[in-house]
Design a protein around this motif. Sequence first.
Motif, PDB file in Angstrom:
ATOM      1  N   ASN A  44       0.797  -1.231   0.000  1.00 26.39           N
ATOM      2  CA  ASN A  44       0.000   0.000   0.000  1.00 26.39           C
ATOM      3  C   ASN A  44       0.831   1.285   0.000  1.00 26.39           C
ATOM      4  O   ASN A  44       0.396   2.296   0.523  1.00 26.39           O
ATOM      5  N   TYR A 151      -7.022  -8.099  -2.223  1.00 26.24           N
ATOM      6  CA  TYR A 151      -6.297  -7.032  -1.529  1.00 26.24           C
ATOM      7  C   TYR A 151      -5.228  -6.440  -2.438  1.00 26.24           C
ATOM      8  O   TYR A 151      -5.016  -5.234  -2.476  1.00 26.24           O
ATOM      9  N   SER A 155      -8.071  -3.776  -4.489  1.00 24.38           N
ATOM     10  CA  SER A 155      -8.283  -2.791  -3.422  1.00 24.38           C
ATOM     11  C   SER A 155      -7.617  -1.464  -3.732  1.00 24.38           C
ATOM     12  O   SER A 155      -6.664  -1.404  -4.515  1.00 24.38           O
ATOM     13  N   ARG A 159      -6.372   2.650   1.177  1.00 28.06           N
ATOM     14  CA  ARG A 159      -7.350   2.162   2.152  1.00 28.06           C
ATOM     15  C   ARG A 159      -7.062   0.721   2.601  1.00 28.06           C
ATOM     16  O   ARG A 159      -7.813   0.158   3.386  1.00 28.06           O
ATOM     17  N   LEU A 160      -6.004   0.135   2.093  1.00 29.61           N
ATOM     18  CA  LEU A 160      -5.756  -1.286   2.311  1.00 29.61           C
ATOM     19  C   LEU A 160      -5.523  -1.640   3.781  1.00 29.61           C
ATOM     20  O   LEU A 160      -6.076  -2.620   4.275  1.00 29.61           O
ATOM     21  N   GLU A 162      -6.590  -0.204   6.502  1.00 30.31           N
ATOM     22  CA  GLU A 162      -7.865  -0.162   7.217  1.00 30.31           C
ATOM     23  C   GLU A 162      -8.765  -1.325   6.803  1.00 30.31           C
ATOM     24  O   GLU A 162      -9.426  -1.945   7.630  1.00 30.31           O
ATOM     25  N   GLN A 163      -8.793  -1.634   5.504  1.00 33.72           N
ATOM     26  CA  GLN A 163      -9.655  -2.700   4.989  1.00 33.72           C
ATOM     27  C   GLN A 163      -9.294  -4.055   5.594  1.00 33.72           C
ATOM     28  O   GLN A 163     -10.169  -4.784   6.061  1.00 33.72           O
ATOM     29  N   TYR A 166     -10.014  -4.105   9.360  1.00 30.07           N
ATOM     30  CA  TYR A 166     -11.463  -4.175   9.566  1.00 30.07           C
ATOM     31  C   TYR A 166     -11.984  -5.595   9.305  1.00 30.07           C
ATOM     32  O   TYR A 166     -12.804  -6.122  10.056  1.00 30.07           O
ATOM     33  N   ASN A 167     -11.489  -6.217   8.236  1.00 31.52           N
ATOM     34  CA  ASN A 167     -11.943  -7.555   7.871  1.00 31.52           C
ATOM     35  C   ASN A 167     -11.566  -8.623   8.892  1.00 31.52           C
ATOM     36  O   ASN A 167     -12.170  -9.695   8.909  1.00 31.52           O
ATOM     37  N   THR A 173     -11.714  -4.271  14.169  1.00 30.21           N
ATOM     38  CA  THR A 173     -12.635  -3.349  13.510  1.00 30.21           C
ATOM     39  C   THR A 173     -12.502  -1.959  14.125  1.00 30.21           C
ATOM     40  O   THR A 173     -12.478  -0.954  13.416  1.00 30.21           O
ATOM     41  N   SER A 176      -9.079  -0.424  13.209  1.00 31.22           N
ATOM     42  CA  SER A 176      -9.041   0.064  11.821  1.00 31.22           C
ATOM     43  C   SER A 176      -9.505   1.514  11.717  1.00 31.22           C
ATOM     44  O   SER A 176      -9.190   2.204  10.757  1.00 31.22           O
ATOM     45  N   GLN A 177     -10.244   1.969  12.721  1.00 33.43           N
ATOM     46  CA  GLN A 177     -10.787   3.323  12.694  1.00 33.43           C
ATOM     47  C   GLN A 177      -9.955   4.326  13.481  1.00 33.43           C
ATOM     48  O   GLN A 177     -10.299   5.506  13.531  1.00 33.43           O
TER      49      GLN A 177
END
Length: 185
Positions: A44, A151, A155, A159-160, A162-163, A166-167, A173, A176-177
């Motif tokens: 990323n 990915y 993707s 944003r990778l 966070e993605q 999150y996953n 989760t 990731s924020q």
Amino acid sequence: MIEKGIENGKVLLAEPFMLDPNFRRSAVLLCEHNEEGSVGFIMNKPLRMRIDELIEDFPEFDSEVFFGGPVQTDTIHYVHNVGEMLDESRYVVDGVYWGGDFSKLKFLISSKLIQPENIRFFVGYSGWSEGQLADEMNLGSWVSANMDANYLFKSIPSRLWEQVMYNKGDVYTVISQVPEDFSWN
């Protein structure tokens, strides 16, 4: 001994407060892990240059180059999803292969059999000596996640991290924020 969570085809996510600028918010595809050490590529961190601008006599090809890591930044590596077509490719995980015959790669690109969405190029790589990655995992520097070929090939790189975080679900989760800039928290 191969440690749990550290194996070929895993994604290593930098913990959210890692200060090392090479790896801050990085998602690293681990392509090789054995008793001698580990090799991976940061998925990323685009470098905003094309591969055909970087390598002389490379066919015209609209494929962006990524910073693979701080080791041997004078080398080019590639990860792709066309393993059966490209001789000498190394299987990493379903739908993901590493390397292969470079002359044949150029031929397949010239013949339009490999498109930019099939391959990612990296300058340098991320490397760890024997036991180093396990030590960093034990210190909490990295979170291990399962790899999905999407990915890498579908993707949005920015944003990778966070993605993938999150996953993983559960507490990840929330992680990731966490904002990248501490003052936003």
